[in-house]
Design a protein around this motif. Structure first.
Motif, PDB file in Angstrom:
ATOM      1  N   LYS A 262      14.542 123.890  -2.871  1.00  0.00           N
ATOM      2  CA  LYS A 262      15.434 123.122  -3.129  1.00  0.00           C
ATOM      3  C   LYS A 262      16.489 123.379  -1.636  1.00  0.00           C
ATOM      4  O   LYS A 262      17.052 124.382  -1.608  1.00  0.00           O
ATOM      5  CB  LYS A 262      16.413 123.416  -4.247  1.00  0.00           C
TER       6      LYS A 262
ATOM      7  N   LYS B 148      19.014 121.943 -11.014  1.00  0.00           N
ATOM      8  CA  LYS B 148      20.323 122.980 -10.929  1.00  0.00           C
ATOM      9  C   LYS B 148      21.174 122.604  -9.841  1.00  0.00           C
ATOM     10  O   LYS B 148      20.845 122.814  -8.597  1.00  0.00           O
ATOM     11  CB  LYS B 148      19.739 124.360 -10.772  1.00  0.00           C
TER      12      LYS B 148
ATOM     13  N   SER C 232      16.145 129.973  -5.444  1.00  0.00           N
ATOM     14  CA  SER C 232      15.606 130.162  -6.665  1.00  0.00           C
ATOM     15  C   SER C 232      14.125 130.356  -6.450  1.00  0.00           C
ATOM     16  O   SER C 232      13.307 130.482  -7.530  1.00  0.00           O
ATOM     17  CB  SER C 232      15.749 129.235  -7.589  1.00  0.00           C
TER      18      SER C 232
ATOM     19  N   ARG D 283      21.489 131.162 -16.550  1.00  0.00           N
ATOM     20  CA  ARG D 283      19.874 130.970 -16.326  1.00  0.00           C
ATOM     21  C   ARG D 283      19.306 130.532 -17.903  1.00  0.00           C
ATOM     22  O   ARG D 283      19.819 130.689 -18.748  1.00  0.00           O
ATOM     23  CB  ARG D 283      19.172 132.218 -16.333  1.00  0.00           C
TER      24      ARG D 283
ATOM     25  N   ALA E 136      23.032 134.640  -6.017  1.00  0.00           N
ATOM     26  CA  ALA E 136      23.283 135.946  -6.940  1.00  0.00           C
ATOM     27  C   ALA E 136      22.472 136.501  -7.523  1.00  0.00           C
ATOM     28  O   ALA E 136      21.921 137.738  -7.430  1.00  0.00           O
ATOM     29  CB  ALA E 136      24.627 135.515  -7.705  1.00  0.00           C
ATOM     30  N   GLY E 137      21.605 135.652  -8.327  1.00  0.00           N
ATOM     31  CA  GLY E 137      20.597 136.184  -9.292  1.00  0.00           C
ATOM     32  C   GLY E 137      19.236 136.205  -8.448  1.00  0.00           C
ATOM     33  O   GLY E 137      18.834 135.484  -7.867  1.00  0.00           O
TER      34      GLY E 137
END
Ligand code: 3PG
Length: 305
Positions: free
Chosen positions: A9, A270, A56, A224, A78-79
């Motif tokens: 993305k 997302k 991601s 998530r 962040a994740g």
């Protein structure tokens, strides 16, 4: 050093320009793999790179095995549950994230989705307002704090629970700190999830938890999909016609959730961090972190220490 930006993305063009400027300005080389559709393309691209920036995108053991020259991988965001940290450590690869850089974008989307939800997805029927409603924030990290700030502008009563953040820190931000996750669900009209996907949180948002929401409750997820126990939430939505579930991460059982017309909405892709500002902040931070690592070994944001 060869730095790969691999984004299924893609970042906004301005972010890519900024990353290029940073990387090339430090004498490094930038290669781009955007909008790839097959893992084979990623495996091919990582073969000879020294560093990589991802979003991601999944950096699993196979990717890390293939990237023989890789020294640092930065998740622009962040994740970092998409990086196999054990494999990174085994290959002596430093894994980093860019905390806080895209959190306002995610927080703003929470309210975009919430207004849409309380106005019945703009179907013409009278909905309700956010003002005066009780908002529960689950996890008071960078996104949760931005959500609290914006919620106050809407005139909402804001509570939060975070297993790792002391109550006095939450209270100092002008937010009511509740004592448990259960209390948050029991006392709030809307609960917004901002927990990471960890062994402790995966599938933790289950029937029992969500069923504590009062009549007309809304669950909103911009964190998530893995934290939701999908079969149990489906069962609950079937039993309680007053509940709504709004998400920025399409569940695996999207088709089953979609049967709850008027009570379920998922963004097609997302979108939380998908703003020019968030892309620029996170992308350039990632580029700077890579430059600093190669210049003086800086590993300030390492997550696999
Ligand atoms: C994050 O963890 O930073 C957000 O979930 C954003 O993820 P994205 O870069 O894939 O949009």
């Amino acid at each position: 050093m060869k730095v790969l930006v691999a984004t299924e993305k893609p970042f906004a063009a301005a972010a890519v320009e900024g990353i290029k400027k940073e990387i090339e300005g430090a004498g490094n080389e930038l290669v781009l793999l955007e909008k790839y559709t097959e893992k084979a393309q990623l495996l091919d691209a990582v073969k000879d790179v020294d560093a990589m920036i991802i979003r991601s995108d999944k950096a699993d053991a196979e990717v890390l095995d293939t990237a023989k020259n890789l020294k640092i991988i930065v998740r622009a965001g962040a994740g970092y549950d998409n990086i196999d940290l054990a494999a990174a450590t085994a290959h002596n690869v430093v894994a980093e994230n860019t905390p806080g850089q895209n959190s306002n974008a995610v927080a703003e989307l929470v309210f975009g989705l919430l207004v849409f939800a309380v106005r019945n997805f703009y179907n013409g029927k009278a909905g309700c307002e956010l003002k005066g409603k009780k908002l529960g924030i689950l996890a008071f990290g960078n996104v949760g704090r931005n959500v609290a700030r914006i919620a106050k502008g809407f005139g909402m009563n804001v509570s939060a629970y975070d297993a790792f953040c002391p109550a006095d820190v939450i209270e100092a931000a002008g937010v009511h700190a509740v004592k448990s996750q259960d209390e948050l669900f029991q006392t709030c009209d809307i609960v917004s999830l901002h927990i990471p996907a960890t062994p402790e949180t995966i599938k933790s948002i289950d029937y029992k938890t969500v069923n504590q929401l009062p009549k007309g409750g809304i669950l909103i997820n911009t964190a998530r999909k893995e934290v939701i126990n999908e079969p149990e939430l489906l069962k609950l939505l079937a039993e309680r016609e007053d509940l709504k579930f709004i998400t920025d991460i399409k569940p695996d059982a999207d088709a089953d959730f979609a049967k709850f017309e008027g009570r379920y909405f998922s963004t097609p892709k997302k979108m939380g961090a998908q703003t020019a500002e968030a892309n620029i902040n996170a992308g350039i931070a990632a580029a700077k972190q890579i430059n600093a690592f190669f210049a003086d070994g800086c590993t300030k944001f390492q997550v696999n220490k």
